[in-house]
Design a protein around this motif. Structure first.
Motif, PDB file in Angstrom:
ATOM      1  N   ASP A 199     -54.950  -0.849  62.096  1.00 23.13           N
ATOM      2  CA  ASP A 199     -55.124  -2.261  61.720  1.00 23.13           C
ATOM      3  C   ASP A 199     -55.265  -2.456  60.218  1.00 23.13           C
ATOM      4  OD1 ASP A 199     -55.013  -2.960  64.362  1.00 23.13           O
ATOM      5  OD2 ASP A 199     -57.151  -3.365  64.578  1.00 23.13           O
ATOM      6  N   ASP A 200     -55.946  -1.536  59.550  1.00 23.09           N
ATOM      7  CA  ASP A 200     -56.267  -1.720  58.133  1.00 23.09           C
ATOM      8  C   ASP A 200     -55.214  -1.173  57.176  1.00 23.09           C
ATOM      9  OD1 ASP A 200     -58.565  -2.873  59.043  1.00 23.09           O
ATOM     10  OD2 ASP A 200     -59.916  -1.295  58.353  1.00 23.09           O
ATOM     11  N   CYS A 201     -54.291  -0.379  57.675  1.00 26.38           N
ATOM     12  CA  CYS A 201     -53.293   0.260  56.823  1.00 26.38           C
ATOM     13  C   CYS A 201     -52.033  -0.598  56.768  1.00 26.38           C
ATOM     14  CB  CYS A 201     -52.970   1.645  57.390  1.00 26.38           C
ATOM     15  SG  CYS A 201     -51.868   2.605  56.363  1.00 26.38           S
ATOM     16  N   VAL A 202     -51.683  -1.061  55.568  1.00 22.25           N
ATOM     17  CA  VAL A 202     -50.473  -1.866  55.386  1.00 22.25           C
ATOM     18  C   VAL A 202     -49.703  -1.343  54.174  1.00 22.25           C
ATOM     19  CG1 VAL A 202     -51.440  -3.957  56.441  1.00 22.25           C
ATOM     20  CG2 VAL A 202     -51.685  -3.592  53.979  1.00 22.25           C
ATOM     21  N   PRO A 203     -48.430  -1.694  54.069  1.00 18.72           N
ATOM     22  CA  PRO A 203     -47.671  -1.246  52.903  1.00 18.72           C
ATOM     23  C   PRO A 203     -48.370  -1.634  51.605  1.00 18.72           C
ATOM     24  CG  PRO A 203     -46.211  -2.248  54.523  1.00 18.72           C
ATOM     25  CD  PRO A 203     -47.621  -2.503  54.986  1.00 18.72           C
ATOM     26  N   GLY A 204     -48.461  -0.679  50.693  1.00 21.38           N
ATOM     27  CA  GLY A 204     -49.106  -0.942  49.402  1.00 21.38           C
ATOM     28  C   GLY A 204     -50.613  -0.799  49.431  1.00 21.38           C
ATOM     29  N   ASN A 205     -51.167  -0.544  50.604  1.00 23.75           N
ATOM     30  CA  ASN A 205     -52.609  -0.405  50.747  1.00 23.75           C
ATOM     31  C   ASN A 205     -52.910   0.684  51.769  1.00 23.75           C
ATOM     32  OD1 ASN A 205     -55.296  -0.861  50.427  1.00 23.75           O
ATOM     33  ND2 ASN A 205     -55.320  -2.884  51.368  1.00 23.75           N
ATOM     34  N   PRO A 206     -52.709   1.960  51.383  1.00 24.79           N
ATOM     35  CA  PRO A 206     -52.919   3.070  52.308  1.00 24.79           C
ATOM     36  C   PRO A 206     -54.384   3.133  52.773  1.00 24.79           C
ATOM     37  CG  PRO A 206     -51.947   3.840  50.247  1.00 24.79           C
ATOM     38  CD  PRO A 206     -52.333   2.421  50.053  1.00 24.79           C
TER      39      PRO A 206
END
Length: 157
Positions: free
Chosen positions: A145-152
């Motif tokens: 849920d917390d891992c998105v592109p640009g924010n590993p």
């Protein structure tokens, strides 16, 4: 304020070194979850080139709730509590990067770049081990849920 040893400020030179971190695992997402892709797409539609941003949160929320593609989306319904924090996160990114922040993919291969620089990160951060993994390597809901592109997502083990 108290004299806690938390963050910033100049500490005294005699302070004990922090304990070594045995292992760091960095999870990297190459794409947003489906509900976030739908929201990004809608925010892109609502983007105003003249002002360099999109409408206020109330208008955005109303528009998202009325959108046919989003109305019956199970993933979005499940993520309703995260919807406005995500919109706010995107709004902050748009303020920094402009409309590029609404892109659904990174303009570079984040996993490859972090992997190429793993040894440098390991030495610079004085780590014993660092692993750079695609988000598909875990099924832990919080990480996914917390891992998105640009924010590993970084996990200290």
């Amino acid at each position: 304020g108290g004299k806690g040893k938390k963050g910033g400020g100049g500490g005294d030179a005699a302070a004990a070194p922090p304990p070594a971190i045995a292992k760091v695992v960095v999870y990297v997402a190459s794409e947003y979850p489906e509900w976030q892709r739908l929201v990004l797409s809608k925010l892109d539609e609502l983007f105003d080139d003249a002002t360099g941003t999109f409408a206020d949160n109330r208008t955005v929320l109303k528009s998202l709730k009325e959108d046919e593609a989003l109305k019956d989306n199970a993933a979005l319904k499940k993520a309703m509590k995260k919807l406005m924090p995500f919109v706010q996160f995107v709004r902050e990114q748009v303020a920094i990067q402009g409309r590029d922040a609404l892109s659904q993919v990174m303009p570079f291969d984040e996993l490859a770049i972090l992997t190429m620089n793993a040894e440098y990160l390991k030495q610079t951060l004085a780590l014993e081990t660092i692993e750079i993994l695609p988000i598909s390597a875990t099924d832990v809901a919080k990480i996914v849920d917390d891992c998105v592109p640009g924010n590993p997502y970084t996990l200290f083990v």
